[in-house]
Design a protein around this motif. Sequence first.
Motif, PDB file in Angstrom:
ATOM      1  N   UNK A 131     100.442  59.946  53.219  1.00  0.00           N
ATOM      2  CA  UNK A 131      99.475  61.565  53.124  1.00  0.00           C
ATOM      3  C   UNK A 131      99.381  60.808  51.658  1.00  0.00           C
ATOM      4  N   UNK A 132      97.515  60.712  51.244  1.00  0.00           N
ATOM      5  CA  UNK A 132      97.369  60.029  50.833  1.00  0.00           C
ATOM      6  C   UNK A 132      96.373  61.576  49.435  1.00  0.00           C
TER       7      UNK A 132
ATOM      8  N   UNK B 208      95.381  69.497  64.846  1.00  0.00           N
ATOM      9  CA  UNK B 208      96.009  70.961  64.916  1.00  0.00           C
ATOM     10  C   UNK B 208      96.181  71.694  63.434  1.00  0.00           C
ATOM     11  N   UNK B 209      95.758  72.850  62.919  1.00  0.00           N
ATOM     12  CA  UNK B 209      95.837  73.349  61.359  1.00  0.00           C
ATOM     13  C   UNK B 209      95.874  72.338  60.425  1.00  0.00           C
ATOM     14  N   UNK B 210      94.305  71.664  60.840  1.00  0.00           N
ATOM     15  CA  UNK B 210      93.805  70.740  59.754  1.00  0.00           C
ATOM     16  C   UNK B 210      91.700  71.145  59.910  1.00  0.00           C
ATOM     17  N   UNK B 211      91.469  71.358  62.047  1.00  0.00           N
ATOM     18  CA  UNK B 211      90.283  72.445  61.189  1.00  0.00           C
ATOM     19  C   UNK B 211      90.241  73.090  62.833  1.00  0.00           C
ATOM     20  N   UNK B 212      89.634  73.652  62.844  1.00  0.00           N
ATOM     21  CA  UNK B 212      89.348  74.333  64.098  1.00  0.00           C
ATOM     22  C   UNK B 212      88.547  73.610  65.086  1.00  0.00           C
TER      23      UNK B 212
ATOM     24  N   UNK C  70     102.657  49.450  56.495  1.00  0.00           N
ATOM     25  CA  UNK C  70     101.984  50.682  57.112  1.00  0.00           C
ATOM     26  C   UNK C  70     101.290  51.157  56.497  1.00  0.00           C
ATOM     27  N   UNK C  71     100.624  50.957  55.234  1.00  0.00           N
ATOM     28  CA  UNK C  71      99.433  52.255  54.731  1.00  0.00           C
ATOM     29  C   UNK C  71      98.110  51.768  56.060  1.00  0.00           C
ATOM     30  N   UNK C  72      97.705  52.876  56.063  1.00  0.00           N
ATOM     31  CA  UNK C  72      96.419  52.522  57.095  1.00  0.00           C
ATOM     32  C   UNK C  72      95.261  52.328  55.969  1.00  0.00           C
ATOM     33  N   UNK C  73      93.984  50.809  56.816  1.00  0.00           N
ATOM     34  CA  UNK C  73      93.286  50.141  55.636  1.00  0.00           C
ATOM     35  C   UNK C  73      92.130  51.143  54.392  1.00  0.00           C
ATOM     36  N   UNK C  74      92.336  53.029  54.988  1.00  0.00           N
ATOM     37  CA  UNK C  74      92.131  53.325  53.669  1.00  0.00           C
ATOM     38  C   UNK C  74      92.452  53.968  52.640  1.00  0.00           C
ATOM     39  N   UNK C  75      93.522  54.694  53.249  1.00  0.00           N
ATOM     40  CA  UNK C  75      94.854  54.551  51.982  1.00  0.00           C
ATOM     41  C   UNK C  75      95.120  53.173  51.229  1.00  0.00           C
ATOM     42  N   UNK C  76      95.048  51.622  52.492  1.00  0.00           N
ATOM     43  CA  UNK C  76      95.628  50.689  50.738  1.00  0.00           C
ATOM     44  C   UNK C  76      94.052  50.893  49.990  1.00  0.00           C
ATOM     45  N   UNK C  77      93.187  50.363  50.605  1.00  0.00           N
ATOM     46  CA  UNK C  77      92.240  50.373  49.657  1.00  0.00           C
ATOM     47  C   UNK C  77      92.104  51.321  48.547  1.00  0.00           C
ATOM     48  N   UNK C  78      92.440  52.776  48.211  1.00  0.00           N
ATOM     49  CA  UNK C  78      92.562  53.560  47.935  1.00  0.00           C
ATOM     50  C   UNK C  78      93.290  53.596  46.465  1.00  0.00           C
TER      51      UNK C  78
ATOM     52  N   UNK D  87      92.020  68.773  49.644  1.00  0.00           N
ATOM     53  CA  UNK D  87      91.977  67.583  49.754  1.00  0.00           C
ATOM     54  C   UNK D  87      91.796  67.571  51.647  1.00  0.00           C
ATOM     55  N   UNK D  88      91.892  67.533  52.002  1.00  0.00           N
ATOM     56  CA  UNK D  88      91.452  67.815  53.868  1.00  0.00           C
ATOM     57  C   UNK D  88      90.518  67.644  53.404  1.00  0.00           C
ATOM     58  N   UNK D  89      89.119  68.632  52.908  1.00  0.00           N
ATOM     59  CA  UNK D  89      88.016  68.145  52.879  1.00  0.00           C
ATOM     60  C   UNK D  89      87.087  67.529  51.896  1.00  0.00           C
ATOM     61  N   UNK D  90      88.040  66.755  51.416  1.00  0.00           N
ATOM     62  CA  UNK D  90      87.570  65.871  50.720  1.00  0.00           C
ATOM     63  C   UNK D  90      88.078  63.841  51.759  1.00  0.00           C
ATOM     64  N   UNK D  91      88.834  64.714  52.702  1.00  0.00           N
ATOM     65  CA  UNK D  91      88.896  62.995  53.699  1.00  0.00           C
ATOM     66  C   UNK D  91      90.656  62.536  53.679  1.00  0.00           C
ATOM     67  N   UNK D  92      91.322  63.419  53.105  1.00  0.00           N
ATOM     68  CA  UNK D  92      92.887  63.166  53.526  1.00  0.00           C
ATOM     69  C   UNK D  92      93.285  63.307  54.524  1.00  0.00           C
ATOM     70  N   UNK D  93      93.967  62.022  54.933  1.00  0.00           N
ATOM     71  CA  UNK D  93      94.748  62.495  56.360  1.00  0.00           C
ATOM     72  C   UNK D  93      96.273  63.172  56.625  1.00  0.00           C
ATOM     73  N   UNK D  94      97.339  64.041  57.385  1.00  0.00           N
ATOM     74  CA  UNK D  94      98.229  64.752  56.838  1.00  0.00           C
ATOM     75  C   UNK D  94      99.093  63.541  57.472  1.00  0.00           C
TER      76      UNK D  94
END
Length: 644
Positions: free
Chosen positions: A587-588, A531-535, A351-359, A612-619
Motif C-alpha cells: 500500500x503506497x 468494499x470499504x473503498x467506494x460505494x 512483488x510491487x505492482x508496476x505503478x507502485x514500482x515506478x512511483x 490517499x484513496x482519492x489520489x489513487x492509492x491501492x489498499x
Amino acid sequence: MTAPDAAPSTTPASHYPQPRTPRELWELLQNPQSQAHGARHLGEALVQSGVITEQQLRESLKSQLEERKLGIHRQLGQQMVDKGVLTEQQLRHVIAGWLGNRVLDPSHFAFEAEAVAMVPQLVAQREAVLPLMEHEDLLVVLMADPLDQRLLDELRFMTQRRIVPVLAAPGSLPQAIARAYERAAAPEVQAPRRAGANHAAARDLALDLQTTSDLSNEPESDVVSESDNTLVRLINSLIEEAIVQKASDIHIETEPAPKRVKIRFRLDGELVRYLEVESRFRYALVARIKIMAGMDISEHRKPQDGKIDFARFGGTKTELRVVTVPTTGGLEDVVLRLLAGSKPMPMDSIGLSPQNLADLRRMALKPYGLVLVCGPTGSGKTTTLHSLISDINTDSRKIWTAEDPIEITQDGLRQVQMNPRIGWTFANAMRTFLRADPDVIMIGEMRDEETARIAVEASLTGHLVLSTLHTNSAPESITRLLEIGIDPFNFSDSLLAILAQRLVRRLCKKCVQSRPATPDELQALAAQYLDGVQHADERDIAAQIDRWTADHGVDDGQGGRYLRTFTKKGCDVCEGRGLKGRLGIYELMLNSDEIRHHIRHRSPAGDIRASALQAGMKTLRQDGIDKVVQGLTDLSEVIAATNL
C-alpha cells in the motif's frame, strides 16, 4: 477347533544365517532378500518360520472363512493371536522377516565399541535399541520394532547417521544391551573420537550439565550427562536443517518431565512441528545454546538475549539472534531467529505492482526527503528497504545504514551495527552520520521521538532518509509519528512516501490448479475489492472485472478473453500444503498538498486515508486481490494478512 499340534520352539532368527562379526553382517545386508523363502502369503511365511504348523494354518483359515460368513472380518494373523495360536511378538517378527527385514540373534555378535558409544545406555535400555556397527555414514541398529518411525528419527538426529534397522530375535535384546555396554564401560573404549575437534564444546556442555543437574529435582542418572557430543551434533544439525529449509525462526519449547521437548520451525510465516526430543535433554539443550550465544548459563530466572555466529561452530556463515524466556517449573524456552546475511533482492522481484514500482523508484531518486516502510515484525520491511537502496547504490552516492541486526549486506554501503549497551543507539548513529557527509541514510527503525526528530531534520537538510515503522497502514504511520512528538510542519515538508506491506504465502507453482472463473465468483471478488473503498454498484463491479480481464485474462481462442480461478492442491515440493514461498502485498501512499494539509492540522487517520484513496492509492487488500487474480496467492491468505 481341535487341539493344535505343538508349535516348534525355534525362533524366526534360527532359520536365517546369523552373522557373528560386523563384516559378516554387512555382507548379509547387501543382499536384502525376503527371509520367508519365497512365501506368497503370510500363512506360508508363518509355517516356514516355524511358529505354527500346517495343521494350525488350515484350521485358522477354515475358522476365518466361517467368521466372514457371519460378517466378522479379522486379519489371519490377528485371529491367530486372539486365539492363542501364536504371540503378538512372534507375528510381528514373522511379518518383518516376510517383508525382507533381517532378523538377528545378537547372542554371539561382536559389537563395534564405537558404534555402541554413539547411543547412551539409558536410551538403549529405554527404547530397546542397540547399535551394532558403522559403515561410512550408516549406523546399523538392532531394534525391537524397526518400523517405529519416531524412534528412527530420534536416532538419526542423535547420531547424525543414516539408520539401518535390523530386527532383534524375540527376547534377545535385554541381555545383548547389558553385554554390549558392560564391554564399553571401560574409559579407554568410550568414543575416543569425542576428544577431537568437539573437545571444548563437550567440556563446556559437561560443566553446564553439572550445574543444571543440581537444579533439577530428578535423579542424576535421569539427566543427560554422557551424550555431550551427541547433543552438540544434534543442535548443529538442527540449525543446518533450518537453514536448508529456509526457516526464519527455530522455537524450542520445554515442558516438565515426562513431556518431550518440542522443536518447531517457522516456514513461510507458519509454525511447523519439526522434532521432539526426550525430556532428559531439556536442561542441556538450553544450556548448550546459551554457551553458543555467550549467555549466562547460571541465570534461569530472567530472560536473556544473545547472538550465535554459526560459522564459529563449524556451520555455514549464518548469524542467529537468540532469546531465552523463563517458563513455569523453572524451565526456559528458546527462540532462535536466523539472519542469513543474504543479498538484496532486485526491486522488480519483490512483488510491487508496476505503478507502485515506478512511483517508489521516482521517490528514491529525490535528493532529499523521508521514505518510510511500515508493517508488523516479520513483514519484510528490511528486505524492501535494501532492495530500494540497491536500486540507487552507485559510486556517486555515500550511503550509511544503522541496523540492529545487520540482516542483509551489499557492497557500497557503510553498514553499522547498533549496540545499545554502550550507548550506540539509532539516534547517536544519526548524529554521527550527519557529520560524515552522507547522501542517503537508512535507519533500521524509528523507535522513539529523538530518532524520528533527527531523521526529519536530516531529510530537510539535503539528505534522503529511509526508515521503518511498526504500524498497520500508511495513514496510521502519520498519526503515530505525530503522537510521539514530531513537529507536524517539518514532517509534512519532509515526507515523500509511506509504503505499508505484508507477506502472504505463494501458491505452489508445481501443483497449482486453474479453471475458468464463473461470473458469480468474479462478482464476489470485485465486490470485496471495492468494499470499504467506494460505494460500488453493478457498473463499478463490471468495470473492475473488465480491467482484470484486460490485464490478466487469457485468450479463449475465439477472439475473447477470460479470467481464471486458482486453487491449491499439494505435492511433494510444498509438502502437501499447496503453498510454497512468500511474496509481498503493498500500500503506497505518496505525499501531496492534501496530505500535507492533514498532517499540519493533525487530522485523524481516516481522513488521511480517504484523501490517499482519492489520489489513487491501492489498499493492502486491493493489491492482494490483484495478486489472487494473477494466480500468485490465495484469497484466504490475503484476508488473513489484511484483517485490520
